[in-house]
Design a protein around this motif. Structure first.
Motif, PDB file in Angstrom:
ATOM      1  N   ILE A  66       0.546  -1.173  -0.068  1.00  0.00           N
ATOM      2  CA  ILE A  66      -0.107   0.065  -0.217  1.00  0.00           C
ATOM      3  C   ILE A  66       0.763   1.503  -0.224  1.00  0.00           C
ATOM      4  O   ILE A  66       0.372   2.474  -0.410  1.00  0.00           O
ATOM      5  N   LEU A  67       2.244   1.028   0.085  1.00  0.00           N
ATOM      6  CA  LEU A  67       3.026   2.118   0.721  1.00  0.00           C
ATOM      7  C   LEU A  67       3.272   2.602  -0.914  1.00  0.00           C
ATOM      8  O   LEU A  67       3.288   4.035  -0.778  1.00  0.00           O
ATOM      9  N   LEU A  68       4.234   1.820  -1.915  1.00  0.00           N
ATOM     10  CA  LEU A  68       4.851   1.652  -2.853  1.00  0.00           C
ATOM     11  C   LEU A  68       3.334   2.203  -3.444  1.00  0.00           C
ATOM     12  O   LEU A  68       3.391   3.318  -4.718  1.00  0.00           O
ATOM     13  N   ILE A  69       1.572   1.668  -3.279  1.00  0.00           N
ATOM     14  CA  ILE A  69       1.214   2.042  -4.158  1.00  0.00           C
ATOM     15  C   ILE A  69       0.081   3.815  -4.001  1.00  0.00           C
ATOM     16  O   ILE A  69       0.527   4.499  -5.165  1.00  0.00           O
ATOM     17  N   TYR A  70       0.481   4.427  -2.633  1.00  0.00           N
ATOM     18  CA  TYR A  70       0.724   5.666  -2.062  1.00  0.00           C
ATOM     19  C   TYR A  70       2.174   6.199  -3.155  1.00  0.00           C
ATOM     20  O   TYR A  70       1.271   7.639  -3.814  1.00  0.00           O
ATOM     21  N   LEU A  71       3.047   5.558  -3.036  1.00  0.00           N
ATOM     22  CA  LEU A  71       4.264   6.528  -3.498  1.00  0.00           C
ATOM     23  C   LEU A  71       3.868   7.325  -4.728  1.00  0.00           C
ATOM     24  O   LEU A  71       4.581   7.712  -5.109  1.00  0.00           O
ATOM     25  N   VAL A  72       3.086   5.495  -5.640  1.00  0.00           N
ATOM     26  CA  VAL A  72       3.580   6.228  -6.820  1.00  0.00           C
ATOM     27  C   VAL A  72       2.417   6.713  -7.434  1.00  0.00           C
ATOM     28  O   VAL A  72       2.570   7.478  -8.608  1.00  0.00           O
ATOM     29  N   ASN A  73       1.345   6.554  -6.858  1.00  0.00           N
ATOM     30  CA  ASN A  73       0.293   7.142  -7.692  1.00  0.00           C
ATOM     31  C   ASN A  73       0.021   8.961  -6.820  1.00  0.00           C
ATOM     32  O   ASN A  73       0.082   9.834  -8.033  1.00  0.00           O
ATOM     33  N   LEU A  74       0.834   9.686  -6.214  1.00  0.00           N
ATOM     34  CA  LEU A  74       1.243  11.033  -5.324  1.00  0.00           C
ATOM     35  C   LEU A  74       2.284  10.989  -6.283  1.00  0.00           C
ATOM     36  O   LEU A  74       2.284  12.541  -6.356  1.00  0.00           O
ATOM     37  N   LEU A  75       2.977  10.695  -7.174  1.00  0.00           N
ATOM     38  CA  LEU A  75       4.006  11.018  -7.650  1.00  0.00           C
ATOM     39  C   LEU A  75       3.354  11.413  -9.463  1.00  0.00           C
ATOM     40  O   LEU A  75       3.906  12.487  -9.819  1.00  0.00           O
ATOM     41  N   ILE A  76       2.598  10.476  -9.913  1.00  0.00           N
ATOM     42  CA  ILE A  76       1.593  10.643 -10.452  1.00  0.00           C
ATOM     43  C   ILE A  76       1.102  12.033 -10.412  1.00  0.00           C
ATOM     44  O   ILE A  76       1.038  12.994 -12.204  1.00  0.00           O
ATOM     45  N   LEU A  77       0.577  12.200  -9.483  1.00  0.00           N
ATOM     46  CA  LEU A  77      -0.297  13.582  -8.590  1.00  0.00           C
ATOM     47  C   LEU A  77       0.248  14.380  -9.595  1.00  0.00           C
ATOM     48  O   LEU A  77      -0.158  15.594  -9.924  1.00  0.00           O
ATOM     49  N   GLY A  78       1.130  14.926  -8.144  1.00  0.00           N
ATOM     50  CA  GLY A  78       2.068  15.600  -8.529  1.00  0.00           C
ATOM     51  C   GLY A  78       2.399  16.586 -10.008  1.00  0.00           C
ATOM     52  O   GLY A  78       2.707  17.132 -10.498  1.00  0.00           O
ATOM     53  N   GLY A  79       2.901  15.623 -11.288  1.00  0.00           N
ATOM     54  CA  GLY A  79       3.265  15.101 -11.963  1.00  0.00           C
ATOM     55  C   GLY A  79       2.190  16.010 -13.481  1.00  0.00           C
ATOM     56  O   GLY A  79       2.579  16.912 -13.966  1.00  0.00           O
ATOM     57  N   LEU A  80       0.971  15.543 -13.233  1.00  0.00           N
ATOM     58  CA  LEU A  80      -0.370  15.886 -13.263  1.00  0.00           C
ATOM     59  C   LEU A  80      -0.529  17.672 -12.820  1.00  0.00           C
ATOM     60  O   LEU A  80      -0.424  18.645 -13.940  1.00  0.00           O
ATOM     61  N   VAL A  81      -0.301  17.749 -11.504  1.00  0.00           N
ATOM     62  CA  VAL A  81      -0.337  19.079 -10.956  1.00  0.00           C
ATOM     63  C   VAL A  81       0.274  19.408 -11.883  1.00  0.00           C
ATOM     64  O   VAL A  81       0.606  20.733 -12.360  1.00  0.00           O
ATOM     65  N   TRP A  82       1.838  19.646 -11.885  1.00  0.00           N
ATOM     66  CA  TRP A  82       2.796  20.255 -12.500  1.00  0.00           C
ATOM     67  C   TRP A  82       2.346  20.290 -14.081  1.00  0.00           C
ATOM     68  O   TRP A  82       2.752  21.541 -14.603  1.00  0.00           O
ATOM     69  N   TRP A  83       1.771  19.979 -14.788  1.00  0.00           N
ATOM     70  CA  TRP A  83       1.437  19.689 -16.300  1.00  0.00           C
ATOM     71  C   TRP A  83       0.536  20.821 -16.277  1.00  0.00           C
ATOM     72  O   TRP A  83       0.187  21.641 -17.118  1.00  0.00           O
ATOM     73  N   LEU A  84      -0.617  20.842 -15.537  1.00  0.00           N
ATOM     74  CA  LEU A  84      -1.270  21.412 -15.649  1.00  0.00           C
ATOM     75  C   LEU A  84      -0.861  23.191 -15.028  1.00  0.00           C
ATOM     76  O   LEU A  84      -1.140  24.394 -16.389  1.00  0.00           O
ATOM     77  N   TYR A  85      -0.361  23.000 -14.472  1.00  0.00           N
ATOM     78  CA  TYR A  85       0.717  24.626 -13.818  1.00  0.00           C
ATOM     79  C   TYR A  85       1.921  24.874 -15.083  1.00  0.00           C
ATOM     80  O   TYR A  85       1.274  26.039 -14.980  1.00  0.00           O
ATOM     81  N   ARG A  86       2.367  24.674 -15.769  1.00  0.00           N
ATOM     82  CA  ARG A  86       3.097  24.864 -17.029  1.00  0.00           C
ATOM     83  C   ARG A  86       2.317  24.713 -17.880  1.00  0.00           C
ATOM     84  O   ARG A  86       2.833  25.814 -19.300  1.00  0.00           O
ATOM     85  N   GLN A  87       1.005  24.502 -18.370  1.00  0.00           N
ATOM     86  CA  GLN A  87      -0.467  25.261 -19.979  1.00  0.00           C
ATOM     87  C   GLN A  87      -0.258  26.351 -19.807  1.00  0.00           C
ATOM     88  O   GLN A  87       0.036  27.651 -19.091  1.00  0.00           O
ATOM     89  N   ALA A  88       0.123  27.022 -21.033  1.00  0.00           N
ATOM     90  CA  ALA A  88       0.665  28.396 -21.195  1.00  0.00           C
ATOM     91  C   ALA A  88      -0.710  29.202 -20.857  1.00  0.00           C
ATOM     92  O   ALA A  88      -0.973  30.676 -20.488  1.00  0.00           O
TER      93      ALA A  88
END
Length: 431
Positions: free
Chosen positions: A3-25
């Motif tokens: 469960i710890l690895l699942i949360y870690l992987v998904n939080l990284l994905i969520l963080g990547g999505l947030v950063w992608w959203l923030y970087r949109q023109a």
């Protein structure tokens, strides 16, 4: 996978999505309050999830989650059968169908469609309820942020109104989070409205926007068919009028634009309702009255909308419409109940009443602007229709406060455009 690895992987994905959203023109002009709006939404999502799932009584979110876990397990055991169920609603047996909630009419129930969506998300999150909360809340945030960015480009004068209405208004933020249908509806609806406004203004859509548009329309229709059945014809008519006025000189007149908008929207609605298997008027009226009666029987000990002698006829619905629409927007009043939810709703509704008074005073003193009259009419027609529909079908104020997010941010956006509200936002140093 732990469960710890699942949360870690998904939080990284969520963080990547947030950063992608923030970087949109298109988010550039929204960056001063991007993190505050997102942080507030995710904080509410997790806080409410902890309370609703761990401490509150069993509710829709528990049923949705349990059913999606059942489908996730089924996907692991019978992957090909799961895909047939996912895409074609084909069940391997009647016994399996009977074991699934909302599966009696799988082609028509939005709840079963939502459970299927949630089961797909479970394949990524391993069914972690709180991770699902974050993904769905981020989806609704994406849609609302996109719409605010478009409104800011179309009407830059009212940027603060759009930000306040869609990103910070309390019940809009609150009810567009969690493992519920509303975040999916809200995100897809906002996204579709944003794309339509861009097309209407002649703004170029990116290739990704064109690719996503049919998917977002499909999701909106599947999650809330009747909402989409009203909003999509209005949007289509608005886009056509705005593009035609560039080439047809008589359409330069706001009055002609308005008449053509209403005529085109009416034609589209009639064409859609011609498919009586889906939009049968008798069924719609019957369904409104049945929903009202069912919820009313459970709401006698709580504040509710009491529409005496409501019947499933067009005349009865029209006669009860004013009370239903006004109650949907402005009730519960402060003091109708001192329970926390009703108290907070009463305070918010008091704010809506004050904003309405300011808007009326401003209209009488300063007059209405013709430059954006067509967009205002489109939003106002949608607001008034949806306020009536939700009020006629949902007497319980607790449920109603959740359902009205379909029109509430548009109402707040319009109310905040008057001179007095704009001055107030400036004094509050709202971005």
């Amino acid at each position: 996978m732990s469960i710890l690895l699942i949360y870690l992987v998904n939080l990284l994905i969520l963080g990547g999505l947030v950063w992608w959203l923030y970087r949109q023109a298109w988010t550039q002009k929204l960056r001063p309050y991007f993190w505050l709006a997102l942080g507030l939404k995710l904080l509410l999502a997790l806080t409410f999830a902890i309370f609703r799932y761990s401490y509150a009584n069993s509710s829709d979110t528990h049923v949705y989650h349990a059913a999606s876990l059942q489908l996730m397990e089924y996907a692991g055991q019978h992957p090909s059968a799961y895909l047939r169920l996912l895409f074609f609603n084909q069940f391997e047996s009647e016994a399996f169908r009977a074991s699934l909630p909302f599966s009696r009419f799988p082609d028509f129930t939005n709840s079963f469609y939502f459970v299927k969506l949630l089961s797909v998300l479970n394949l990524l999150t391993a069914g972690a309820y709180y991770l699902n909360n974050l993904y769905l809340s981020l989806f609704s945030f994406w849609g609302s942020l996109y719409l605010v960015s478009v409104l800011t480009r179309v009407l830059p004068k009212y940027k603060s109104a759009a930000v306040a209405a869609f990103l910070f208004f309390p019940s809009v933020v609150f009810w567009s989070t969690g493992v519920m249908k509303e975040p999916v509806m809200f995100g897809s609806m906002c996204w579709v409205v944003g794309a339509a406004l861009q097309l209407a203004q002649g703004q170029k859509l990116s290739i990704w926007t064109w690719l996503l548009l049919p998917l977002q329309v499909y999701v909106f229709i599947k999650i809330k068919l009747f909402y989409a059945g009203l909003l999509l014809p209005l949007l289509l008519a608005y886009v056509l009028v705005q593009r035609l006025k560039v080439y047809v000189k008589p359409l330069q007149s706001p009055r002609v634009q308005l008449l053509l908008l209403l005529a085109l929207a009416g034609v589209v609605v009639l064409v859609v309702m011609w498919q009586r298997s889906v939009f049968n008027p008798d069924f719609i009226l019957w369904n409104l009255e049945r929903n009202y009666s069912t919820l009313l029987s459970r709401s006698q000990h709580r504040p509710h909308i009491n529409l005496h002698d409501l019947e499933p006829t067009l005349l009865s619905m029209l006669l009860h419409y004013p009370e239903a629409a006004l109650s949907s927007i402005y009730r519960p009043f402060l003091g109708e109940s001192w329970r926390l939810l009703y108290l907070l709703s009463g305070l918010e509704n008091l704010l809506l009443l004050l904003l309405t008074a300011l808007a009326v005073a401003s209209a009488f003193r300063n007059g209405a602007s013709r430059r954006v009259a067509l967009l205002h009419v489109l939003l106002l027609v949608f607001i008034l229709c949806m306020a009536g529909v939700t009020g006629l079908s949902t007497p319980n104020f607790g449920t109603l406060s959740r359902y009205r997010i379909v029109y509430l941010p548009f109402l707040v956006y319009l109310l905040l455009q008057n001179v007095y509200a704009q001055r107030l936002l400036q004094r509050l140093r709202f971005p």
